[in-house]
Design a protein around this motif. Sequence first.
Motif, PDB file in Angstrom:
ATOM      1  N   PRO A 169     -24.232 -43.120 -37.776  1.00  0.00           N
ATOM      2  CA  PRO A 169     -24.791 -44.238 -37.006  1.00  0.00           C
ATOM      3  C   PRO A 169     -25.634 -45.150 -37.883  1.00  0.00           C
ATOM      4  O   PRO A 169     -26.332 -44.696 -38.797  1.00  0.00           O
ATOM      5  N   VAL A 225     -21.851 -44.409 -28.829  1.00  0.00           N
ATOM      6  CA  VAL A 225     -23.000 -45.178 -29.315  1.00  0.00           C
ATOM      7  C   VAL A 225     -22.581 -46.629 -29.448  1.00  0.00           C
ATOM      8  O   VAL A 225     -22.036 -47.047 -30.463  1.00  0.00           O
ATOM      9  N   LEU A 229     -28.284 -45.682 -30.973  1.00  0.00           N
ATOM     10  CA  LEU A 229     -28.475 -44.263 -30.708  1.00  0.00           C
ATOM     11  C   LEU A 229     -29.655 -44.018 -29.768  1.00  0.00           C
ATOM     12  O   LEU A 229     -29.560 -43.212 -28.841  1.00  0.00           O
ATOM     13  N   ASP A 278     -21.682 -48.772 -33.283  1.00  0.00           N
ATOM     14  CA  ASP A 278     -21.048 -47.779 -34.148  1.00  0.00           C
ATOM     15  C   ASP A 278     -19.837 -47.148 -33.466  1.00  0.00           C
ATOM     16  O   ASP A 278     -18.894 -46.742 -34.125  1.00  0.00           O
ATOM     17  N   GLU A 280     -19.637 -44.283 -32.387  1.00  0.00           N
ATOM     18  CA  GLU A 280     -19.602 -42.854 -32.629  1.00  0.00           C
ATOM     19  C   GLU A 280     -19.846 -42.139 -31.300  1.00  0.00           C
ATOM     20  O   GLU A 280     -20.225 -42.760 -30.304  1.00  0.00           O
TER      21      GLU A 280
END
Length: 347
Positions: A169, A225, A229, A278, A280
């Motif tokens: 991230p 994300v 985060l 990101d 993620e």
Amino acid sequence: MSAGTWSEFELIARLTAGLPSREEVVVGIGDDCAVLDTGGPRLLLLTCDSQVEGVHFTLHTSSPQEIGRKALAINLSDIAAMGGEPRYALVSLHIPRRCPLEVLEGIYSGLRQEAAAAQTLIIGGNVSGTGAAETLAIDITLLGESERGRVLTRAGARVGDTIFVTGYPGDSAAGLHSLLYPDHPYPPTACERLRAVHRVPRPRLAEGRLLSQLGPQIVTALIDVSDGLSGDLGHICERSGVGASIEVARLPLSTELQALAATLGRDPLAWALHGGEDYELLFTVAPGYEERVQARFAAAGAAPITPIGQITEAARGLRLRWPDGREEPLSVQSWDHFTTPGQARPT
């Protein structure tokens, strides 16, 4: 009172308060996808998202093909965040008169490429003009599927669970910074990779499926994300009724992110915690299953995963824990369409 006086999520809550539901709605407003039980062997996942010129992308910093790929990738990421499989996409384009045809063809080339990679069919949509407005927008609705009993949501995290994140991230935010301020002498190799991460994010579909196969008894909560985060961890905590503690020393920082931050004299943690885009996966794992999850990821050749903290009691809120044992509140500084200063978030 204007919309801009509300935060993005306050506005959503106000606009959707009291909306009716029915028994087939398994998961409604407030997660990455809506989940419907239509009586078939699998559950239906639905999500939609928009990309607006000058807010999510500009044609000066991304190619039309990259813009098209990202527009679909962020929707695919929502399906990944429920542990599902994407199936069908509807694409709407809102086109200003000035927009060159080759830009639209490039965007659709990117959409086709991303759809093929995810085994997703583009089956319809809409095209409209924007009148006097000079802003191009792409709106996508995506349908996916998941097995019964395997859908993962934001709402299952429990005290004692371990918090994991895939990948690195902050890389996207660092890449965006280098695009917005291109005249700085950045490390070339690092800059190239970070910009690529930002321009064309990789939806973690295989990783989401792996987590789904482990099941909600092991993987208790899941989100992608997108806003940052800190903010997305806050969504898990809010929906699950818990708090969280993040170990600063465990946050995975890529070498490229650290190199870029060093050239600017900036703290890379700010990007890692609050940067966003990101895509993620941030997820929680029940106590005692951490090694099993890590082994499954390693065996599958999936994205790297890192344990970064623990779920705590709700009263503790979000906290950062430093290597010396010191703790402090983790403030949410993630993206919000209506309260983040300087509205533009171009790609």
